[in-house]
Design a protein around this motif. Structure first.
Motif, PDB file in Angstrom:
ATOM      1  N   LEU A  94       0.831  -1.205   0.000  1.00 42.49           N
ATOM      2  CA  LEU A  94       0.000   0.000   0.000  1.00 42.49           C
ATOM      3  C   LEU A  94       0.864   1.253   0.000  1.00 42.49           C
ATOM      4  O   LEU A  94       0.550   2.239  -0.691  1.00 42.49           O
ATOM      5  N   MET A  95       1.945   1.243   0.747  1.00 43.55           N
ATOM      6  CA  MET A  95       2.820   2.409   0.799  1.00 43.55           C
ATOM      7  C   MET A  95       3.519   2.611  -0.545  1.00 43.55           C
ATOM      8  O   MET A  95       3.703   3.723  -1.005  1.00 43.55           O
ATOM      9  N   LEU A  96       3.904   1.515  -1.148  1.00 38.39           N
ATOM     10  CA  LEU A  96       4.567   1.603  -2.425  1.00 38.39           C
ATOM     11  C   LEU A  96       3.599   2.056  -3.518  1.00 38.39           C
ATOM     12  O   LEU A  96       3.947   2.854  -4.374  1.00 38.39           O
ATOM     13  N   ALA A  97       2.391   1.523  -3.453  1.00 35.26           N
ATOM     14  CA  ALA A  97       1.404   1.864  -4.463  1.00 35.26           C
ATOM     15  C   ALA A  97       1.020   3.343  -4.362  1.00 35.26           C
ATOM     16  O   ALA A  97       0.804   4.013  -5.374  1.00 35.26           O
ATOM     17  N   SER A  98       0.971   3.868  -3.148  1.00 34.28           N
ATOM     18  CA  SER A  98       0.591   5.278  -3.010  1.00 34.28           C
ATOM     19  C   SER A  98       1.695   6.198  -3.529  1.00 34.28           C
ATOM     20  O   SER A  98       1.428   7.300  -3.997  1.00 34.28           O
ATOM     21  N   GLY A  99       2.937   5.760  -3.491  1.00 34.23           N
ATOM     22  CA  GLY A  99       4.041   6.574  -3.981  1.00 34.23           C
ATOM     23  C   GLY A  99       4.201   6.505  -5.476  1.00 34.23           C
ATOM     24  O   GLY A  99       4.843   7.347  -6.081  1.00 34.23           O
ATOM     25  N   CYS A 100       3.634   5.496  -6.117  1.00 35.41           N
ATOM     26  CA  CYS A 100       3.808   5.313  -7.555  1.00 35.41           C
ATOM     27  C   CYS A 100       2.629   5.807  -8.371  1.00 35.41           C
ATOM     28  O   CYS A 100       2.548   5.521  -9.549  1.00 35.41           O
ATOM     29  N   VAL A 101       1.731   6.468  -7.754  1.00 34.73           N
ATOM     30  CA  VAL A 101       0.575   6.968  -8.499  1.00 34.73           C
ATOM     31  C   VAL A 101       1.062   8.060  -9.442  1.00 34.73           C
ATOM     32  O   VAL A 101       1.778   8.982  -9.046  1.00 34.73           O
ATOM     33  N   LEU A 102       0.694   7.941 -10.677  1.00 37.64           N
ATOM     34  CA  LEU A 102       1.091   8.930 -11.666  1.00 37.64           C
ATOM     35  C   LEU A 102       0.091  10.091 -11.655  1.00 37.64           C
ATOM     36  O   LEU A 102      -1.112   9.901 -11.672  1.00 37.64           O
ATOM     37  N   HIS A 103       0.626  11.227 -11.571  1.00 34.26           N
ATOM     38  CA  HIS A 103      -0.205  12.437 -11.647  1.00 34.26           C
ATOM     39  C   HIS A 103      -0.051  13.001 -13.049  1.00 34.26           C
ATOM     40  O   HIS A 103       1.015  13.454 -13.439  1.00 34.26           O
ATOM     41  N   THR A 104      -1.121  12.972 -13.801  1.00 35.38           N
ATOM     42  CA  THR A 104      -1.068  13.526 -15.155  1.00 35.38           C
ATOM     43  C   THR A 104      -1.674  14.925 -15.128  1.00 35.38           C
ATOM     44  O   THR A 104      -2.699  15.171 -14.505  1.00 35.38           O
ATOM     45  N   ARG A 105      -1.025  15.799 -15.807  1.00 36.66           N
ATOM     46  CA  ARG A 105      -1.528  17.178 -15.908  1.00 36.66           C
ATOM     47  C   ARG A 105      -2.121  17.361 -17.301  1.00 36.66           C
ATOM     48  O   ARG A 105      -1.562  16.926 -18.294  1.00 36.66           O
ATOM     49  N   SER A 106      -3.232  18.083 -17.322  1.00 32.38           N
ATOM     50  CA  SER A 106      -3.833  18.365 -18.625  1.00 32.38           C
ATOM     51  C   SER A 106      -3.021  19.490 -19.274  1.00 32.38           C
ATOM     52  O   SER A 106      -2.487  20.367 -18.587  1.00 32.38           O
ATOM     53  N   PRO A 107      -2.918  19.486 -20.582  1.00 28.13           N
ATOM     54  CA  PRO A 107      -2.152  20.554 -21.248  1.00 28.13           C
ATOM     55  C   PRO A 107      -2.833  21.901 -20.989  1.00 28.13           C
ATOM     56  O   PRO A 107      -4.048  21.976 -20.836  1.00 28.13           O
ATOM     57  N   PRO A 108      -2.047  22.969 -20.947  1.00 27.21           N
ATOM     58  CA  PRO A 108      -2.660  24.285 -20.704  1.00 27.21           C
ATOM     59  C   PRO A 108      -3.612  24.632 -21.846  1.00 27.21           C
ATOM     60  O   PRO A 108      -3.400  24.253 -22.996  1.00 27.21           O
ATOM     61  N   PRO A 109      -4.674  25.351 -21.527  1.00 26.71           N
ATOM     62  CA  PRO A 109      -5.632  25.700 -22.593  1.00 26.71           C
ATOM     63  C   PRO A 109      -4.953  26.619 -23.608  1.00 26.71           C
ATOM     64  O   PRO A 109      -4.068  27.407 -23.264  1.00 26.71           O
ATOM     65  N   PRO A 110      -5.351  26.535 -24.847  1.00 26.80           N
ATOM     66  CA  PRO A 110      -4.739  27.405 -25.859  1.00 26.80           C
ATOM     67  C   PRO A 110      -5.095  28.858 -25.553  1.00 26.80           C
ATOM     68  O   PRO A 110      -6.139  29.162 -24.979  1.00 26.80           O
ATOM     69  N   PRO A 111      -4.210  29.769 -25.924  1.00 23.28           N
ATOM     70  CA  PRO A 111      -4.517  31.193 -25.663  1.00 23.28           C
ATOM     71  C   PRO A 111      -5.758  31.608 -26.455  1.00 23.28           C
ATOM     72  O   PRO A 111      -6.020  31.075 -27.532  1.00 23.28           O
ATOM     73  N   PRO A 112      -6.514  32.541 -25.920  1.00 23.32           N
ATOM     74  CA  PRO A 112      -7.724  32.976 -26.643  1.00 23.32           C
ATOM     75  C   PRO A 112      -7.318  33.642 -27.959  1.00 23.32           C
ATOM     76  O   PRO A 112      -6.250  34.238 -28.061  1.00 23.32           O
ATOM     77  N   PRO A 113      -8.159  33.547 -28.952  1.00 28.09           N
ATOM     78  CA  PRO A 113      -7.830  34.176 -30.239  1.00 28.09           C
ATOM     79  C   PRO A 113      -7.785  35.696 -30.079  1.00 28.09           C
ATOM     80  O   PRO A 113      -8.457  36.264 -29.215  1.00 28.09           O
ATOM     81  N   PRO A 114      -6.981  36.364 -30.868  1.00 23.96           N
ATOM     82  CA  PRO A 114      -6.928  37.822 -30.752  1.00 23.96           C
ATOM     83  C   PRO A 114      -8.276  38.428 -31.110  1.00 23.96           C
ATOM     84  O   PRO A 114      -9.035  37.844 -31.886  1.00 23.96           O
ATOM     85  N   PRO A 115      -8.594  39.564 -30.532  1.00 29.05           N
ATOM     86  CA  PRO A 115      -9.887  40.182 -30.851  1.00 29.05           C
ATOM     87  C   PRO A 115      -9.948  40.527 -32.334  1.00 29.05           C
ATOM     88  O   PRO A 115      -8.965  40.954 -32.931  1.00 29.05           O
TER      89      PRO A 115
END
Length: 138
Positions: A10-31
């Motif tokens: 259990l201790m090992l499994a809790s340390g190996c959890v992969l945290h995935t980050r979502s890519p940053p949202p694209p910048p808004p289009p210029p006005p």
């Protein structure tokens, strides 16, 4: 021992959890740049300005001066005055930039019946070219 193995897993499994980050949202289009006004829109704005000044208006010309300015020209008149009205509008913001208002009263208003004395009687007939009495004849 089983307990230690389960706790260790259990201790090992809790340390190996992969945290995935979502890519940053694209910048808004210029006005978007506002769309330039059309010929018809410039003429309509010009008519509104001309009428708001109390004139009867006839379109003389409307053209685009450069990229950013519409110039609209009118023959403007009232009952007692006439002339021209030139208006400059910003092509994108549609704001009024310049007004050239040359509407002047008419010189000879024949409808004026208030004036009883006649100016011709005071002047005489010798004021025209080659008519009447000249100074050298004295």
């Amino acid at each position: 021992m089983r307990l230690a193995l389960v706790i260790g897993c259990l201790m090992l499994a809790s340390g190996c959890v992969l945290h995935t980050r979502s890519p940053p949202p694209p910048p808004p289009p210029p006005p978007q740049r506002p769309v330039a006004m059309t010929y018809r829109e410039a003429v309509n704005l010009g008519f509104n300005q001309c009428r708001s000044r109390g004139y009867e208006c006839r379109l003389k010309d409307a053209d685009r001066k450069g990229r950013d300015v519409w110039r609209v020209k009118f023959h403007a008149s009232t009952r007692r005055a006439r002339g021209h009205l030139h208006l400059d509008f910003d092509a994108y913001s549609r704001s009024l930039l310049r007004v050239d208002d040359k509407v002047k009263a008419r010189r000879h208003d024949w409808d004026d019946d208030d004036d009883d004395d006649d100016d011709d009687d005071r002047r005489g007939r010798g004021r025209g070219k080659k008519k009447g009495h000249a100074r050298r004849d004295d």
